[in-house]
Design a protein around this motif. Sequence first.
Motif, PDB file in Angstrom:
ATOM      1  N   THR A 183      -8.163   4.219 -11.532  1.00  0.00           N
ATOM      2  CA  THR A 183      -7.380   5.198 -11.411  1.00  0.00           C
ATOM      3  C   THR A 183      -6.444   4.830 -10.215  1.00  0.00           C
ATOM      4  OG1 THR A 183      -9.238   6.623 -12.233  1.00  0.00           O
ATOM      5  CG2 THR A 183      -7.554   7.630 -10.810  1.00  0.00           C
ATOM      6  N   ARG A 184      -6.905   4.054  -9.006  1.00  0.00           N
ATOM      7  CA  ARG A 184      -5.891   3.765  -8.131  1.00  0.00           C
ATOM      8  C   ARG A 184      -4.797   3.145  -8.513  1.00  0.00           C
ATOM      9  NH1 ARG A 184      -9.508   1.478  -3.385  1.00  0.00           N
ATOM     10  NH2 ARG A 184      -7.478   0.939  -2.551  1.00  0.00           N
ATOM     11  N   SER A 185      -5.104   2.282  -9.618  1.00  0.00           N
ATOM     12  CA  SER A 185      -4.012   1.217  -9.994  1.00  0.00           C
ATOM     13  C   SER A 185      -2.999   2.248 -10.712  1.00  0.00           C
ATOM     14  CB  SER A 185      -4.577   0.318 -10.993  1.00  0.00           C
ATOM     15  OG  SER A 185      -3.579  -0.335 -11.410  1.00  0.00           O
ATOM     16  N   ASN A 186      -3.615   2.929 -11.463  1.00  0.00           N
ATOM     17  CA  ASN A 186      -2.616   3.894 -12.455  1.00  0.00           C
ATOM     18  C   ASN A 186      -1.598   4.967 -11.633  1.00  0.00           C
ATOM     19  OD1 ASN A 186      -3.439   2.879 -14.924  1.00  0.00           O
ATOM     20  ND2 ASN A 186      -5.046   4.312 -15.119  1.00  0.00           N
ATOM     21  N   LEU A 187      -2.203   5.119 -10.586  1.00  0.00           N
ATOM     22  CA  LEU A 187      -1.818   6.266  -9.439  1.00  0.00           C
ATOM     23  C   LEU A 187      -0.465   5.672  -8.775  1.00  0.00           C
ATOM     24  CD1 LEU A 187      -1.371   8.764  -8.125  1.00  0.00           C
ATOM     25  CD2 LEU A 187      -3.053   8.064  -6.628  1.00  0.00           C
ATOM     26  N   ALA A 188      -0.666   4.309  -8.468  1.00  0.00           N
ATOM     27  CA  ALA A 188       0.212   3.369  -7.560  1.00  0.00           C
ATOM     28  C   ALA A 188       1.411   3.225  -8.674  1.00  0.00           C
ATOM     29  CB  ALA A 188      -0.449   2.311  -7.027  1.00  0.00           C
ATOM     30  N   GLY A 189       0.993   2.816  -9.888  1.00  0.00           N
ATOM     31  CA  GLY A 189       2.245   2.814 -10.695  1.00  0.00           C
ATOM     32  C   GLY A 189       2.944   3.731 -10.994  1.00  0.00           C
ATOM     33  N   TRP A 190       2.427   4.926 -11.355  1.00  0.00           N
ATOM     34  CA  TRP A 190       3.313   6.228 -11.246  1.00  0.00           C
ATOM     35  C   TRP A 190       4.065   6.832 -10.283  1.00  0.00           C
ATOM     36  CZ3 TRP A 190       5.025   6.901 -15.903  1.00  0.00           C
ATOM     37  CH2 TRP A 190       4.428   6.462 -16.981  1.00  0.00           C
ATOM     38  N   GLN A 191       3.375   6.499  -8.981  1.00  0.00           N
ATOM     39  CA  GLN A 191       4.176   6.747  -7.637  1.00  0.00           C
ATOM     40  C   GLN A 191       5.302   5.761  -7.548  1.00  0.00           C
ATOM     41  OE1 GLN A 191       1.080   5.623  -4.751  1.00  0.00           O
ATOM     42  NE2 GLN A 191       0.738   7.772  -4.236  1.00  0.00           N
ATOM     43  N   GLY A 192       5.212   4.560  -8.219  1.00  0.00           N
ATOM     44  CA  GLY A 192       6.499   4.000  -8.120  1.00  0.00           C
ATOM     45  C   GLY A 192       7.582   4.267  -9.158  1.00  0.00           C
ATOM     46  N   GLU A 193       7.059   4.777 -10.206  1.00  0.00           N
ATOM     47  CA  GLU A 193       8.032   5.377 -11.168  1.00  0.00           C
ATOM     48  C   GLU A 193       8.602   6.631 -10.758  1.00  0.00           C
ATOM     49  OE1 GLU A 193       8.960   4.226 -14.221  1.00  0.00           O
ATOM     50  OE2 GLU A 193       7.736   2.385 -13.662  1.00  0.00           O
ATOM     51  N   ALA A 194       7.884   7.268  -9.971  1.00  0.00           N
ATOM     52  CA  ALA A 194       8.317   8.696  -9.396  1.00  0.00           C
ATOM     53  C   ALA A 194       9.246   8.431  -8.211  1.00  0.00           C
ATOM     54  CB  ALA A 194       7.179   9.488  -8.883  1.00  0.00           C
ATOM     55  N   GLY A 195       9.728   7.182  -7.833  1.00  0.00           N
ATOM     56  CA  GLY A 195      10.612   6.699  -6.758  1.00  0.00           C
ATOM     57  C   GLY A 195       9.834   6.280  -5.374  1.00  0.00           C
ATOM     58  N   ASP A 196       8.708   6.579  -5.230  1.00  0.00           N
ATOM     59  CA  ASP A 196       8.043   6.190  -4.104  1.00  0.00           C
ATOM     60  C   ASP A 196       7.460   4.752  -4.094  1.00  0.00           C
ATOM     61  OD1 ASP A 196       6.735   6.060  -1.466  1.00  0.00           O
ATOM     62  OD2 ASP A 196       5.019   7.254  -2.234  1.00  0.00           O
ATOM     63  N   LEU A 197       8.662   3.717  -4.116  1.00  0.00           N
ATOM     64  CA  LEU A 197       8.260   2.502  -4.246  1.00  0.00           C
ATOM     65  C   LEU A 197       7.570   1.702  -3.365  1.00  0.00           C
ATOM     66  CD1 LEU A 197       8.540   0.057  -6.287  1.00  0.00           C
ATOM     67  CD2 LEU A 197      10.816  -0.557  -5.361  1.00  0.00           C
ATOM     68  N   GLN A 198       7.818   2.098  -1.908  1.00  0.00           N
ATOM     69  CA  GLN A 198       7.030   1.608  -0.837  1.00  0.00           C
ATOM     70  C   GLN A 198       5.583   1.949  -0.896  1.00  0.00           C
ATOM     71  OE1 GLN A 198       8.175  -0.785   1.038  1.00  0.00           O
ATOM     72  NE2 GLN A 198      10.128  -0.748  -0.163  1.00  0.00           N
ATOM     73  N   GLY A 199       5.307   3.294  -1.200  1.00  0.00           N
ATOM     74  CA  GLY A 199       4.067   3.962  -1.333  1.00  0.00           C
ATOM     75  C   GLY A 199       3.325   3.107  -2.242  1.00  0.00           C
ATOM     76  N   ALA A 200       3.908   2.969  -3.570  1.00  0.00           N
ATOM     77  CA  ALA A 200       3.208   2.143  -4.528  1.00  0.00           C
ATOM     78  C   ALA A 200       2.837   0.886  -4.085  1.00  0.00           C
ATOM     79  CB  ALA A 200       4.146   2.373  -5.718  1.00  0.00           C
ATOM     80  N   ILE A 201       3.585   0.260  -3.375  1.00  0.00           N
ATOM     81  CA  ILE A 201       3.407  -1.332  -2.978  1.00  0.00           C
ATOM     82  C   ILE A 201       2.210  -1.008  -1.613  1.00  0.00           C
ATOM     83  CG2 ILE A 201       4.263  -3.138  -1.518  1.00  0.00           C
ATOM     84  CD1 ILE A 201       6.979  -2.645  -2.892  1.00  0.00           C
ATOM     85  N   ALA A 202       2.398  -0.153  -1.051  1.00  0.00           N
ATOM     86  CA  ALA A 202       1.295   0.138   0.116  1.00  0.00           C
ATOM     87  C   ALA A 202      -0.342   0.241  -0.955  1.00  0.00           C
ATOM     88  CB  ALA A 202       1.590   1.178   0.968  1.00  0.00           C
ATOM     89  N   ALA A 203      -0.143   1.138  -1.610  1.00  0.00           N
ATOM     90  CA  ALA A 203      -1.264   1.481  -2.442  1.00  0.00           C
ATOM     91  C   ALA A 203      -1.793   0.227  -3.378  1.00  0.00           C
ATOM     92  CB  ALA A 203      -1.077   2.607  -3.294  1.00  0.00           C
ATOM     93  N   THR A 204      -0.875  -0.450  -3.848  1.00  0.00           N
ATOM     94  CA  THR A 204      -1.300  -1.741  -4.697  1.00  0.00           C
ATOM     95  C   THR A 204      -1.945  -2.769  -3.878  1.00  0.00           C
ATOM     96  OG1 THR A 204       0.281  -1.034  -6.281  1.00  0.00           O
ATOM     97  CG2 THR A 204      -0.634  -3.262  -6.409  1.00  0.00           C
ATOM     98  N   GLU A 205      -1.192  -2.938  -2.269  1.00  0.00           N
ATOM     99  CA  GLU A 205      -1.814  -3.810  -1.548  1.00  0.00           C
ATOM    100  C   GLU A 205      -3.586  -3.505  -1.032  1.00  0.00           C
ATOM    101  OE1 GLU A 205       2.213  -5.525   0.564  1.00  0.00           O
ATOM    102  OE2 GLU A 205       1.178  -4.091   1.238  1.00  0.00           O
ATOM    103  N   GLU A 206      -3.621  -2.400  -0.935  1.00  0.00           N
ATOM    104  CA  GLU A 206      -4.945  -1.696  -0.449  1.00  0.00           C
ATOM    105  C   GLU A 206      -5.870  -2.021  -1.594  1.00  0.00           C
ATOM    106  OE1 GLU A 206      -4.349   2.361   0.856  1.00  0.00           O
ATOM    107  OE2 GLU A 206      -3.283   1.904   2.684  1.00  0.00           O
ATOM    108  N   LEU A 207      -5.427  -1.508  -2.947  1.00  0.00           N
ATOM    109  CA  LEU A 207      -6.188  -1.673  -4.162  1.00  0.00           C
ATOM    110  C   LEU A 207      -6.551  -3.412  -4.131  1.00  0.00           C
ATOM    111  CD1 LEU A 207      -7.523  -0.888  -6.561  1.00  0.00           C
ATOM    112  CD2 LEU A 207      -5.304  -1.020  -7.732  1.00  0.00           C
ATOM    113  N   LEU A 208      -5.617  -4.148  -3.993  1.00  0.00           N
ATOM    114  CA  LEU A 208      -5.815  -5.758  -4.461  1.00  0.00           C
ATOM    115  C   LEU A 208      -7.124  -6.044  -3.386  1.00  0.00           C
ATOM    116  CD1 LEU A 208      -5.301  -8.208  -5.732  1.00  0.00           C
ATOM    117  CD2 LEU A 208      -3.362  -8.512  -3.938  1.00  0.00           C
TER     118      LEU A 208
END
Length: 917
Positions: free
Chosen positions: A737-762
Amino acid sequence: MGKTQLAAEYARATLSASALPGTGDEQALPRNELVPKAVELLLWVNGTSPQAVAGAYVLAAQVVIPGGTAGLDANEAAQQFLAWLGTTTRRWLIVLDDVTAPSTLTGLWPPEVSVGQVLVTSRSRDAAWTTENRTLLQVGMFTPDQSAAYLHRALARPGRSGHADSDSDVAALAVDLGHLPLALSQAAAYLVDTGREVSRYRALLADRARLLAHLVPEISGLPDAQTRTVNAVWDISLALADTCRPLGLAKPMMEISAVLDSNAVPEQILTACAVRSFLGRHRASAASAEGSKDSDASDGGVVDDVDAEDALRILHRLNLLDHDPNSHTVRVHQLIQRAIREKEDVRAHLRDLVSASADALMEVWPDPERDTMFALLLRANADVLIGSSEGYLWQDEAHPVLFRLGRSRGESGEVQGAVEYFEHLANAAHTALGLDHPDTLAARHENAYWRGQAGDVAETLAAYERLLTEQLRVHGPDHLHTLTTRNEVAYWKGEMGDVAGAMAATEEVLVDQVRVLGPDHPLTLGNRGNAAGWRGELGDVVGAVAGYEDLLADRLRVLGADHPDTLTTRSQLAHWRGELGDVVGAVAAYEDLLADRLRVLGPDHLDTLVTRNNLAAMRGYAGDAAGAVVAFGGLLTECERVLGPDHPRTLTARGNLAFWRAEVGDVVGSRSAYEDLLADRLRVLGPDHPDTLSSRSDLAAAQGEAGDVFSAVSSYEQLLADRLRVFGPDHPDTLATRSNLAGWQGEAGDLQGAIAATEELLNDQLRVLGCDHPDTLATRNNLAGRRGQAGHVASAVTAYEDLLADQVRILGGDHPSTLATRSNLAGWKGEAGDVPGARTAQAELLADRLRVLGPDHPDTLATRHNLAALQGQAGDAAGAVLAYEELLSDMYRILGPHHPLAFDTFCQMRHWKSQAM
């Protein structure tokens, strides 16, 4: 009215040559030759015996024959009366009431003449009643409307004017009495005599401690000149049935029928070996008590299936039950059942009766259940038997039918019902057998199991851990039940997200199982399957495939090719082959498995339906998305027919159909289907069930795919909160779910937030799942892409190169994920300016995708799309147009003109056409 009341009304009508008064139901009358006509002689005869019939004829002869019957004996006088009936010109009607059998009237049938009519009532429906000039008319129960109308009229007496019996109470009482006219009339008389309200009477009737005989008037107070109360009215017929060949079997057969479901008892139960043994014991006992020397009763009580079938037909002929040879079921009126159960001699051997019935159920109950309707009938009969057993299913242990009923409920899809049933059974076992009895512990085990199937993962694990503590104390560590529960604890640890802990616990118990049970014990083999599965969940897909291959060889050797466990292992092996990237091989394996499950289990078995589900999905992953839609549509129809609309597997089929509809481009229809499915899963399974949470995830993704990106982000945020609450932070579903949320955050325009969320998830996936887990590798892929989108193109290329090396090592070069990374790497090389290198990479990838996936797979088409774009970027606009035109033709054929990828290809072709002009 019953048959006697109908005959009486008809007789009264002949006296006045008018329609029946007060019935309001012309259909109750016989038609044609029995239309009432005025008569000059009406004779009502009690037809229970030849002597009674002849006696009535003698009395009539003394009245109608000039000079009387002086000097004639009874037989001569009776025959003289019959002769008079044949010669007189006066119109007459003879009513022979309650004739026991056709043979009762041998030599006593009135003559067939134009001025005469004969009306016979009987409980018997022997074929001998029907001749060329005689018609047998069945008198059934009242309809619900007739029952209600009759009760309202019968209760409308001056002494009951103060009672306000509701229509619903009256209708419910009619149902309680099975719409039996005799019972309705006696109940109405009882209510008038006692002044009780209908609701109070229904409560008394439902009280098993009260005898039916105490809830009707005494004989002196019976209505309509009745002579027997409803509880005793069938005694004569039952006694007669017991004198018919095969002798002495009808009564015990009726007793068995009395403790089963009145609506439909499968004939297989009543002819089972356990029932035949009971019939034989009863006949031998009765013959011994009576000193009988009859050949049927002196053979040690042996009863075969033909004897049992004949006993059913006797009871059918005498209207004590309805035996339908077409459906192979038996129906018994509920009041007949109750009257028989309440007889003192039946209660004296109720233990033997209940035990025989339960043994018969177990004897005919198939495992696995292939016929869902037959299983439904068995559950209904087991339910009634348990309610009639008065504790006799609990002796020194619980009868196996108590467990079989609960499992059948769960296997049929009534998962929550199975949870509640086994909770009740565990409490009953505790009361009847004690806390430490094996059956008490077994009921707790079943309750925990079905809790897990209902989605309550945390409570399931806790229940198994509590049970394990008790089993270690009671049985010790090496007992089979203890080892089984250790298996379950390990499994549900994994379901809670502790996959590494599940793997470790599984390996520990496997060592003990091999030591205690041996390597070929079914429990040991089953746990090897668990170990292989957890190995795959931890990312070692190659090890999972190898584990299942070894297990399959052993199950083939130990259990044989057609054993359900062998077939299950083949299904698991096909799944992990697909996960390994051999999608084509997985499709072939599922096709072979489906053929064998159809042959072994039949088309309606749950495992067969599951295999169809898996095959349809794997065909979709192999590139045939349209075929998957068709297959899931057909499967859904079958699941609804066989399992019902609310069965978990039916709901799963709906979810899969919605997914593949989106894959063929029907994004709007898919979203609507997910919305409907979520509403039904909330209703059926509850908000915290894993399947309900999965539906929310699917719907959130569908929202995003339909363009509602912000709703997708919001839905995933809410889902994440609930998955954290239900599963905890380290569960694979929470991480997904965290992975999916990060992906759609990026699609919504928050690319930096998506990158940060993906790094934490990794970081968390590396800690929880390890570096080689497929989910960890997928997150690395997502992170590389988002860094490239943020402008760090060189970093993205490097990240993809590192990822590709690891995927080739872990998954192999032909795995779909490895091929996808090659595509992404080629794309970012092009973005970095290395268009020739990107074209070369895409061309090499296309060759491999053609080899691995085939020309019609969506990924192959996507590679051709990317290659055409690079051709245009390299300056060959005309070549790009030609490539897009060829691709578009194939996409229309494979995906359809409305698929998003086809539309994008069309737009690209138009773009490069403009560039080429």
